[in-house]
Write a protein that holds these residues in place. Structure first.
Motif, mmCIF file in Angstrom:
data_model
loop_
_atom_site.group_PDB
_atom_site.id
_atom_site.type_symbol
_atom_site.label_atom_id
_atom_site.label_comp_id
_atom_site.label_asym_id
_atom_site.label_seq_id
_atom_site.Cartn_x
_atom_site.Cartn_y
_atom_site.Cartn_z
ATOM 1 N N ARG A 256 -107.799 -85.455 48.531
ATOM 2 C CA ARG A 256 -108.604 -85.633 49.743
ATOM 3 C C ARG A 256 -108.153 -86.866 50.525
ATOM 4 N NH1 ARG A 256 -113.240 -82.446 49.937
ATOM 5 N NH2 ARG A 256 -113.681 -81.311 47.994
ATOM 6 N N LYS A 257 -107.731 -87.889 49.829
ATOM 7 C CA LYS A 257 -107.293 -89.114 50.489
ATOM 8 C C LYS A 257 -106.086 -88.857 51.380
ATOM 9 C CE LYS A 257 -105.793 -93.855 49.546
ATOM 10 N NZ LYS A 257 -105.529 -94.859 48.482
ATOM 11 N N VAL A 258 -105.083 -88.142 50.870
ATOM 12 C CA VAL A 258 -103.883 -87.910 51.683
ATOM 13 C C VAL A 258 -104.156 -86.888 52.784
ATOM 14 C CG1 VAL A 258 -102.289 -88.578 49.846
ATOM 15 C CG2 VAL A 258 -102.935 -86.176 50.090
ATOM 16 N N LEU A 259 -105.004 -85.885 52.514
ATOM 17 C CA LEU A 259 -105.302 -84.902 53.551
ATOM 18 C C LEU A 259 -106.150 -85.510 54.667
ATOM 19 C CD1 LEU A 259 -106.031 -81.630 51.513
ATOM 20 C CD2 LEU A 259 -103.909 -82.342 52.635
ATOM 21 N N THR A 260 -107.035 -86.409 54.322
ATOM 22 C CA THR A 260 -107.865 -87.057 55.333
ATOM 23 C C THR A 260 -107.027 -87.893 56.278
ATOM 24 O OG1 THR A 260 -109.754 -87.115 53.821
ATOM 25 C CG2 THR A 260 -109.815 -88.624 55.686
ATOM 26 N N ALA A 261 -105.910 -88.419 55.783
ATOM 27 C CA ALA A 261 -105.034 -89.226 56.620
ATOM 28 C C ALA A 261 -104.123 -88.379 57.500
ATOM 29 C CB ALA A 261 -104.187 -90.149 55.748
ATOM 30 N N ALA A 262 -104.145 -87.040 57.309
ATOM 31 C CA ALA A 262 -103.339 -86.142 58.137
ATOM 32 C C ALA A 262 -104.197 -85.618 59.288
ATOM 33 C CB ALA A 262 -102.785 -85.015 57.273
ATOM 34 N N HIS A 263 -103.911 -84.443 59.796
ATOM 35 C CA HIS A 263 -104.655 -83.875 60.913
ATOM 36 C C HIS A 263 -106.090 -83.567 60.483
ATOM 37 C CE1 HIS A 263 -105.848 -81.038 64.074
ATOM 38 N NE2 HIS A 263 -104.901 -81.600 64.813
ATOM 39 N N PRO A 264 -107.062 -83.732 61.363
ATOM 40 C CA PRO A 264 -108.465 -83.475 61.000
ATOM 41 C C PRO A 264 -108.727 -82.083 60.449
ATOM 42 C CG PRO A 264 -108.355 -84.674 63.070
ATOM 43 C CD PRO A 264 -106.944 -84.326 62.720
ATOM 44 N N LEU A 265 -107.982 -81.081 60.908
ATOM 45 C CA LEU A 265 -108.197 -79.729 60.382
ATOM 46 C C LEU A 265 -107.820 -79.634 58.908
ATOM 47 C CD1 LEU A 265 -107.105 -77.316 63.260
ATOM 48 C CD2 LEU A 265 -109.403 -77.716 62.377
ATOM 49 N N LEU A 266 -106.811 -80.387 58.500
ATOM 50 C CA LEU A 266 -106.452 -80.398 57.084
ATOM 51 C C LEU A 266 -107.533 -81.090 56.260
ATOM 52 C CD1 LEU A 266 -102.615 -81.093 57.207
ATOM 53 C CD2 LEU A 266 -103.735 -79.044 56.335
ATOM 54 N N ALA A 267 -108.090 -82.140 56.809
ATOM 55 C CA ALA A 267 -109.203 -82.799 56.128
ATOM 56 C C ALA A 267 -110.401 -81.855 56.014
ATOM 57 C CB ALA A 267 -109.597 -84.063 56.889
ATOM 58 N N ARG A 268 -110.650 -81.071 57.069
ATOM 59 C CA ARG A 268 -111.742 -80.102 57.040
ATOM 60 C C ARG A 268 -111.474 -79.014 55.997
ATOM 61 N NH1 ARG A 268 -112.753 -77.170 62.549
ATOM 62 N NH2 ARG A 268 -112.688 -79.367 63.223
ATOM 63 N N LEU A 269 -110.199 -78.612 55.892
ATOM 64 C CA LEU A 269 -109.823 -77.611 54.891
ATOM 65 C C LEU A 269 -110.101 -78.136 53.485
ATOM 66 C CD1 LEU A 269 -108.408 -74.978 54.038
ATOM 67 C CD2 LEU A 269 -106.238 -76.211 54.162
ATOM 68 N N SER A 270 -109.760 -79.383 53.250
ATOM 69 C CA SER A 270 -110.020 -79.981 51.944
ATOM 70 C C SER A 270 -111.506 -79.979 51.627
ATOM 71 C CB SER A 270 -109.475 -81.411 51.905
ATOM 72 O OG SER A 270 -109.802 -82.042 50.700
ATOM 73 N N ALA A 271 -112.307 -80.329 52.605
ATOM 74 C CA ALA A 271 -113.755 -80.375 52.395
ATOM 75 C C ALA A 271 -114.329 -78.985 52.138
ATOM 76 C CB ALA A 271 -114.423 -81.007 53.605
ATOM 77 N N ALA A 272 -113.694 -77.935 52.706
ATOM 78 C CA ALA A 272 -114.198 -76.569 52.549
ATOM 79 C C ALA A 272 -113.789 -75.937 51.230
ATOM 80 C CB ALA A 272 -113.697 -75.698 53.705
ATOM 81 N N THR A 273 -112.909 -76.612 50.489
ATOM 82 C CA THR A 273 -112.427 -76.058 49.233
ATOM 83 C C THR A 273 -113.289 -76.567 48.088
ATOM 84 O OG1 THR A 273 -110.179 -76.072 50.134
ATOM 85 C CG2 THR A 273 -110.399 -75.810 47.757
ATOM 86 N N PRO A 274 -114.047 -75.694 47.433
ATOM 87 C CA PRO A 274 -115.011 -76.163 46.427
ATOM 88 C C PRO A 274 -114.365 -76.798 45.206
ATOM 89 C CG PRO A 274 -114.863 -73.765 46.424
ATOM 90 C CD PRO A 274 -114.091 -74.235 47.616
ATOM 91 N N SER A 275 -113.194 -76.331 44.808
ATOM 92 C CA SER A 275 -112.555 -76.904 43.627
ATOM 93 C C SER A 275 -111.046 -76.688 43.694
ATOM 94 C CB SER A 275 -113.111 -76.280 42.339
ATOM 95 O OG SER A 275 -112.800 -74.899 42.279
ATOM 96 N N TRP A 276 -110.340 -77.620 43.121
ATOM 97 C CA TRP A 276 -108.887 -77.554 43.018
ATOM 98 C C TRP A 276 -108.512 -77.618 41.539
ATOM 99 C CZ3 TRP A 276 -105.628 -77.341 47.382
ATOM 100 C CH2 TRP A 276 -106.236 -77.589 48.619
ATOM 101 N N THR A 277 -107.441 -76.936 41.210
ATOM 102 C CA THR A 277 -106.877 -77.028 39.866
ATOM 103 C C THR A 277 -105.564 -77.782 39.945
ATOM 104 O OG1 THR A 277 -107.872 -74.918 39.230
ATOM 105 C CG2 THR A 277 -106.070 -75.721 37.870
ATOM 106 N N VAL A 278 -105.364 -78.729 39.046
ATOM 107 C CA VAL A 278 -104.124 -79.502 39.070
ATOM 108 C C VAL A 278 -103.149 -78.954 38.041
ATOM 109 C CG1 VAL A 278 -105.202 -81.608 39.922
ATOM 110 C CG2 VAL A 278 -105.020 -81.253 37.466
ATOM 111 N N TRP A 279 -101.893 -78.897 38.462
ATOM 112 C CA TRP A 279 -100.808 -78.475 37.588
ATOM 113 C C TRP A 279 -99.751 -79.569 37.622
ATOM 114 C CZ3 TRP A 279 -100.067 -72.894 36.305
ATOM 115 C CH2 TRP A 279 -101.160 -72.119 36.675
ATOM 116 N N PRO A 280 -99.536 -80.283 36.533
ATOM 117 C CA PRO A 280 -98.444 -81.243 36.507
ATOM 118 C C PRO A 280 -97.114 -80.495 36.631
ATOM 119 C CG PRO A 280 -99.349 -80.964 34.309
ATOM 120 C CD PRO A 280 -100.263 -80.220 35.238
ATOM 121 N N VAL A 281 -96.269 -80.937 37.535
ATOM 122 C CA VAL A 281 -94.991 -80.258 37.771
ATOM 123 C C VAL A 281 -93.978 -80.758 36.747
ATOM 124 C CG1 VAL A 281 -93.140 -79.850 39.412
ATOM 125 C CG2 VAL A 281 -95.517 -79.984 40.215
ATOM 126 N N HIS A 282 -93.558 -79.872 35.870
ATOM 127 C CA HIS A 282 -92.578 -80.194 34.839
ATOM 128 C C HIS A 282 -91.259 -79.503 35.134
ATOM 129 C CE1 HIS A 282 -94.844 -82.132 31.370
ATOM 130 N NE2 HIS A 282 -95.762 -81.993 32.325
#
Length: 402
Positions: A256-282
């Motif tokens: 959310r921190k990096v998306l909030t610093a981008a375009h407002p629509l991306l920040a809005r998209l982040s807020a509209a997403t109820p949950s994220w799953t993280v995958w460490p890239v190996h």
């Protein structure tokens, strides 16, 4: 002690199921062991470029996948800060015409289901779930001796050839090389899906294309899956994970921190997403051994897990599987020669794809003068010129000349 068919595959993911179908096409019986009790829905979206779909079509898989997949009209690259379009790579009919096969996006589970449907209808393939191939070793007289474990019960088995398709966390990798652990790249993939009719989503992410948002701090890819009913989102940022796990839920504050610093629509998209799953890239170094002449071949992520910056992970597993099957069929009396040829042919290809992914990561996350130069070049090459940059990748036929 039991004796299995000539070829055993450990893992019923995309690579393992593709290998089973490709071997059966050559008239070779095969048994697939999958440690999970059922082929449950896992993973998220994936992109299937023409180098993969041409092979899936030959295996009669695309017909089953098509109702759940989407053929995007383009890949559109945008600046995350302004949403300005930098370039487009035409797909749709243009991809079919130029590269001879469709470009498709789909949910990973839908591709696995289409593969599994074909596997279950094939009398030369036995798919056995709930069984782990463990404690494998090379027998004195060649071939593999392994313990097959189902719950608390186990039995020993011998088979002449084992294909390790057990993914980035492969425990069979130790049979081929001394460096067995995958390496964390320092990047985290944040994944989510949203209904395509989510308010204001289409304003940001059209449902007929792949959209990539580029920023020095992250990049995000969005595209439709499930026949266009859902939008798959994946954002990749530098980070650390507390657990050595492939998939986990986590506090999405860093994203959310990096998306909030981008375009407002991306920040809005982040807020509209109820949950994220993280995958460490190996990743797994493709330079290390993939085979042993005694009777082992690794395919897909077990051999050479590559970061997702070129969107070629599934495609490389599919290419591996089909080429390996063809070589085994051509060298039925000398499987060691087939295994050596497989590794010799595939390594340069996978290495080139890995280099392309590293280049994408550098340019997509560029800032300052490098980003300015990148944007200018992309605008100049947008369209058919940019398509030409992918001829070596998407126009490739893994079976050609074999």
């Amino acid at each position: 002690m039991v004796a299995d068919p000539a070829i055993v595959i450990a893992g019923a993911g995309i690579g393992g199921l593709t290998a089973a179908l490709a071997l059966s096409r050559e008239g070779i019986p095969v048994r697939v062991y999958e440690r999970a009790e059922s082929l449950r829905e896992v993973g998220a979206g994936l992109q299937l470029s023409p180098n993969a779909t041409r092979l899936l079509e030959r295996l009669d898989v695309l017909e089953g996948l098509a109702p759940q997949a989407v053929q995007p009209v383009s890949v559109t690259l945008k600046k995350a800060s302004t949403l300005a379009t930098l370039a487009e790579v035409p797909l749709g009919e243009a991809a079919q015409t130029r590269w001879g096969a469709p470009y498709m996006v789909a949910h990973r589970a839908d591709l696995q289901a289409a593969l599994a449907e074909r596997v279950r209808s094939d009398e030369r393939i036995a798919l056995v779930t709930g069984v782990l191939v463990e404690k494998a070793e090379f027998a004195r007289n060649g071939g593999i001796r392994a313990v097959l474990r189902r719950g608390e019960e186990s039995e020993e088995a011998n088979f002449p050839l084992l294909i390790g398709a057990d993914g980035v966390w492969s425990h069979l990798r130790r049979l081929a090389r001394t460096s067995v652990r995958s390496r964390f790249t320092g990047y985290i993939a944040w994944r989510a899906t949203l209904p395509a009719d989510t308010d204001n989503l289409s304003e940001l992410v059209p449902t007929d294309r792949v959209t990539a948002f580029l920023d020095p701090r992250f990049h995000m890819i969005a595209y439709p899956v499930r026949g266009g009913r859902l939008i798959n989102l994946v954002a990749i940022i530098p980070g650390e994970v507390p657990l050595n796990a492939w998939e986990q839920d986590a506090d999405d504050a860093p994203l959310r921190k990096v998306l909030t610093a981008a375009h407002p629509l991306l920040a809005r998209l982040s807020a509209a997403t109820p949950s994220w799953t993280v995958w460490p890239v190996h990743q797994v170094d493709p330079a290390d051994a993939w085979t042993r002449p005694e009777g082992l071949a690794l395919i897909g992520d077990a051999a050479h897990a590559v970061p997702p910056f070129a969107a070629q992970g599934a495609a490389m597993a599919i290419e591996d599987a089909v080429l390996l099957a063809r070589l085994i069929a051509r060298q039925r009396d000398n499987p060691a020669r087939a295994l050596a040829a497989y590794e010799r042919i595939r390594k340069p290809r996978v290495t080139s794809v890995a280099k392309r992914g590293a280049f994408n990561r550098f340019t997509w996350h560029a800032g300052g003068p490098v980003a300015i130069a990148r944007d200018a070049i992309l605008r100049l090459r947008s369209g058919s010129k940019l398509m030409g940059d992918f001829d070596w990748l998407y126009g490739f036929d893994a079976e050609a000349g074999i």
